[in-house]
Design an enzyme around this catalytic site. Structure first.
Site, PDB file in Angstrom:
ATOM      1  CB  CYS A 105      -5.525  25.065  10.033  1.00  0.00           C
ATOM      2  SG  CYS A 105      -4.301  26.032   9.156  1.00  0.00           S
ATOM      3  CD  GLU A 106      -7.342  20.768  14.555  1.00  0.00           C
ATOM      4  OE1 GLU A 106      -8.438  20.752  15.171  1.00  0.00           O
ATOM      5  OE2 GLU A 106      -6.850  19.784  14.007  1.00  0.00           O
TER       6      GLU A 106
ATOM      7  NE  ARG B 130      -0.481  19.141  30.933  1.00  0.00           N
ATOM      8  CZ  ARG B 130      -1.109  19.889  31.801  1.00  0.00           C
ATOM      9  NH1 ARG B 130      -0.917  21.194  31.829  1.00  0.00           N
ATOM     10  NH2 ARG B 130      -1.944  19.356  32.661  1.00  0.00           N
TER      11      ARG B 130
ATOM     12  CE1 TYR C  88       3.064  12.896  31.461  1.00  0.00           C
ATOM     13  CE2 TYR C  88       2.656  14.466  33.222  1.00  0.00           C
ATOM     14  CZ  TYR C  88       2.945  13.188  32.803  1.00  0.00           C
ATOM     15  OH  TYR C  88       3.102  12.191  33.733  1.00  0.00           O
TER      16      TYR C  88
ATOM     17  N   GLY D 275       1.678  10.910  40.469  1.00  0.00           N
ATOM     18  CA  GLY D 275       0.377  11.548  40.630  1.00  0.00           C
ATOM     19  C   GLY D 275       0.331  12.811  41.445  1.00  0.00           C
TER      20      GLY D 275
ATOM     21  CD  GLU E  32       5.317   3.723  38.849  1.00  0.00           C
ATOM     22  OE1 GLU E  32       4.377   4.225  38.203  1.00  0.00           O
ATOM     23  OE2 GLU E  32       5.450   2.504  39.012  1.00  0.00           O
ATOM     24  N   PRO E  33       7.115   9.517  40.338  1.00  0.00           N
ATOM     25  CG  PRO E  33       8.541  10.924  41.556  1.00  0.00           C
ATOM     26  CD  PRO E  33       8.218   9.468  41.319  1.00  0.00           C
ATOM     27  N   GLY E  34       6.348  12.137  38.031  1.00  0.00           N
ATOM     28  CA  GLY E  34       6.765  12.775  36.784  1.00  0.00           C
ATOM     29  C   GLY E  34       6.543  14.272  36.889  1.00  0.00           C
ATOM     30  NE  ARG E  35       0.553  16.601  36.494  1.00  0.00           N
ATOM     31  CZ  ARG E  35      -0.122  16.669  35.345  1.00  0.00           C
ATOM     32  NH1 ARG E  35      -0.099  17.763  34.618  1.00  0.00           N
ATOM     33  NH2 ARG E  35      -0.836  15.630  34.934  1.00  0.00           N
TER      34      ARG E  35
END
Ligand code: LLP
Length: 422
Positions: free
Chosen positions: A348-349, A318, A376, A245, A279-282
């Protein structure tokens, strides 16, 4: 702010943006675009910031695989002693392929299947972060069938507001995650009765991209109160897992450093015997990676300028999903006229954009660099619009390693079948 200042190991030399010593334009020539480029030095520094802050305390840093799951990146972190936080059998296989130690794996997620539990028990993971009473019962049955005891931590929901984007906030009562902290003791009691369950810990994860440590510390206080109540009932825990987090700087955020955050955590843990699990990711991978893309066309409609590039929402979701802001710059300094651009992709969005209203000097053919793309990014990529997924490259000490080949058109239809016509 110039995007590059915040991002160690990505800096400009003679006008050219570099990943460590290598120019991004040179890497674009070599590997094509769109391409994710990671810096090994940045990954190591970010991981080491955790272990250095925790030296002298029993700890386990379990990198959250979902942030960026390329097996070469997992290998690099495993070699530095990382454990891993996984949420699927697929992530477990990646960790094993990368040489990760199963005894350092924690398994999170609200919907673990019996098959996933079986595999994790067979390889001997560190612990299951159990998220419901129902899951506990299934795990007990699976472990009993294998003649094993499943190590269990209950993921409790401490009901604190992480103060982050609602899609990445997980610690409130109304979120689907974890076991309401008020009901946790009864489930611990049940777990303690089950012969095939070994109660080892408690954990929480309240959300992602937290730029203030206060909610994390509030969650820790609630966990510690629970640990004390359990001890009074004869249930002693071996570890406390505070989840991930910790936020990063995308634009002008000023999140605490790992050291700042952890020194406050360690103060609160003083005198307690439990091992600290994180549990770090980012915070390990976001600013260790960029997305390199090439400008295909420039287009003006009325006052609006568009830079149309070869990366799209299928490569980097993101911005579309969270309106995320990530720094974006030309890979080389340019003399082209400066305009305020929306940088958009081929999908195409209308929601297919990487950056909006950015002052840029850019010409067709120029490569643009989207910063903070390591977390991510590739892991949320898809084949939408039948686009092949990007290549991934790891730069390490002056060498570029292709760690995932660009998908081919044949990859797109692998596994599909035409109907038989006879
Ligand atoms: N542990 C658990 C149980 C998690 O669910 C997560 C992230 C982490 C650890 C790692 O959190 P971190 O240190 O990375 O904040 N796709 C979103 C982020 C989703 C986060 C999901 N869970 C984004 O791009 O912002």
């Amino acid at each position: 702010m110039s995007g590059v200042e915040a991002f160690a190991h990505f800096s400009r030399r003679d006008g050219e943006l570099c990943a460590e010593q290598l120019t991004l334009n040179g890497l674009g020539d070599q590997f094509g675009t769109p391409c994710y480029i990671y810096s090994a030095a940045a990954l190591r520094d970010n991981f080491d910031a955790y272990t250095e802050a925790l030296s002298g305390r029993d700890h386990l840093v379990c990198y959250a695989v979902k942030a960026c799951s390329n097996i070469a990146i997992l290998q690099l972190l495993a070699e530095r002693g990382a454990g891993f936080d996984i949420v699927s059998a697929g992530e477990l296989e990646r960790v094993l392929l990368a040489g990760g130690d199963p005894a350092k794996v924690v398994f999170s997620g609200v919907a673990k299947t019996a098959a996933e539990m079986r595999r994790a028990l067979e390889v001997g993971i560190h612990c299951f972060n159990v998220e419901s009473a129902a899951e506990l019962e299934v795990l007990a049955t699976v472990a009993a069938e294998l003649g094993l005891r499943a190590p269990v931590s209950l993921r409790v929901n401490p009901d604190v507001d992480a103060g982050t984007h609602p899609y990445i906030s997980t610690g409130l009562k109304e979120n689907k995650f974890g076991i309401a902290i008020d009901g946790a003791e009864a489930i611990y009691q049940r777990a303690a009765e089950l012969a095939s369950i070994n109660v080892v810990g408690v954990d929480c994860h309240i959300g992602s991209q937290l730029t203030d440590a206060t909610p994390l510390l509030d969650a820790l206080e609630r966990l510690l109160a629970l640990v004390d109540r359990l001890a009074a009932q004869g249930i002693e825990l071996d570890h406390i897992d505070l989840g991930g987090g910790l936020g990063v700087r995308y634009r002008d955020e000023q999140p605490p450093t790992a050291d700042d955050y952890l020194s406050q955590v360690l103060t609160r843990l003083a005198g307690r015997p439990q091992r600290l699990v994180l549990e770090p990711g980012r915070s390990i991978v976001a600013n260790a990676g960029v997305l390199l893309t090439e400008t295909i066309y420039l287009k003006q409609s009325g006052d609006k300028h568009f830079a149309i590039v070869d990366a799209a929402m299928n490569d980097m979701l993101r911005p579309s999903l969270y309106q995320a802001w990530m720094a974006l710059e030309n890979a080389a300094t340019s003399q082209a006229p400066e305009h305020c651009y929306d940088v958009v992709g081929p999908v195409c969005e209308t929601g297919d954009w990487l950056a909006k209203e950015r002052l840029l000097r850019v010409s067709p053919g120029d490569r643009l660099v989207l910063f903070s793309a390591g977390a991510y990014g590739f892991t949320m990529a898809s084949n939408y619009n039948s686009r092949t997924r990007a290549a991934e490259v790891l730069v390490d000490a002056g060498r570029a390693h292709l760690i995932r080949a660009r998908e081919t058109l044949a990859d797109l239809t692998r596994g599909e079948q035409l109907l038989g016509r006879d």
